[in-house]
Design an enzyme around this catalytic site. Structure first.
Site, PDB file in Angstrom:
ATOM      1  CB  VAL A  42      38.973  -1.714 -74.635  1.00  0.00           C
ATOM      2  CG1 VAL A  42      39.745  -2.829 -73.924  1.00  0.00           C
ATOM      3  CG2 VAL A  42      37.514  -1.727 -74.189  1.00  0.00           C
TER       4      VAL A  42
ATOM      5  N   PRO B 157      44.186   0.910 -88.167  1.00  0.00           N
ATOM      6  CG  PRO B 157      42.762   0.077 -89.805  1.00  0.00           C
ATOM      7  CD  PRO B 157      43.217  -0.179 -88.403  1.00  0.00           C
TER       8      PRO B 157
ATOM      9  N   GLY C 168      40.479   4.187 -87.116  1.00  0.00           N
ATOM     10  CA  GLY C 168      39.949   3.481 -85.950  1.00  0.00           C
ATOM     11  C   GLY C 168      40.505   3.964 -84.630  1.00  0.00           C
TER      12      GLY C 168
ATOM     13  CG  ASP D 129      34.007  -8.535 -73.023  1.00  0.00           C
ATOM     14  OD1 ASP D 129      33.928  -8.713 -71.794  1.00  0.00           O
ATOM     15  OD2 ASP D 129      33.015  -8.408 -73.763  1.00  0.00           O
TER      16      ASP D 129
END
Length: 235
Positions: free
Chosen positions: A33, A53, A56, A116
């Protein structure tokens, strides 16, 4: 007394083309996303900083970091990251942390989008069709992103090929017209004449139009006449 004015339809969003060029957009997160949000911001020529990080980052975000397309802060979000931000896009799988980002943005009056979570968004992302300068966005106001994508595809299917090229040429013609008639009081006439060109010339004509055609067409501006492309080229 009845008035023939458009009715008010509440519950919508104010759809605008936000000029984000050179603005500082902070993206919190580095997954799929976030990658989409980053691309939207880069397409708008924004300066993007990603806080996440390295572990990620997905492949796309890692690529943009490696290519220097975005700045990267290799750690989790901290409140100080908001300093200087013009917009914040948060896309992390941590509802509590996301809400904290939202609250901090509200304190600092920074427009934010928490992925979201419609209730924690100052604005929504729609489904966008892009063809050069043409951008068509479909929004369901947070109700059904997938439906927005379906509607956007149906709209795109109805658009002629080369629409972007035609718009590029119209933009160039408008700029040339401003050189021909620069005075502010010419504004209404310029607008009416340009509208006439767009309505009377076919899309194919607008795509084919070159600099010489533009100059020939502009020679008729003073008279208000709008010749056809064939007439321009035969004169």
């Amino acid at each position: 007394m009845a008035h023939k004015f458009p009715p008010v339809q509440g519950g919508g969003s104010l759809i605008v083309a936000w000029q984000a060029k050179a603005k500082h957009v902070l993206v919190v997160g580095g997954g799929e996303v976030a990658a989409g949000r980053i691309l939207h911001a880069l397409n708008a020529d924004a300066k993007v900083t990603v806080v996440c990080p390295t572990s990620g980052l997905n492949d796309e975000v890692a690529f943009r970091v490696a290519e220097g397309q975005v700045n990267h802060i290799d750690r989790n979000f901290e409140a100080a990251d908001l300093d200087g931000a013009d917009m914040v896009l948060c896309a992390i799988d941590d509802p509590e942390a996301s809400t904290q980002v939202w609250k901090l943005c509200k304190e600092k009056r920074i427009p934010a989008n928490i992925a979201d979570v419609p209730s924690e968004c100052d604005f929504y992302f729609g489904s966008v069709h892009r063809d050069g300068p043409l951008q068509v966005m479909v929004s369901t106001n947070g109700n059904g992103p997938k439906l927005a994508s379906i509607v956007r595809k149906k709209i795109a299917e109805t658009l002629p090929d080369n629409m972007g090229a035609a718009i590029d040429n119209v933009g160039k013609l408008r700029r040339k017209l401003r050189d021909v008639a620069p005075n502010p009081d010419q504004g209404p006439k310029r607008m009416k004449w340009m509208s006439g060109v767009c309505e009377s010339w076919s899309l194919e004509d607008l795509v084919q139009m070159d600099d010489s055609d533009m100059d020939g067409l502009l020679a008729h501006y003073a008279s208000g006449k709008i010749p056809t492309l064939n007439e321009v080229r035969s004169s």
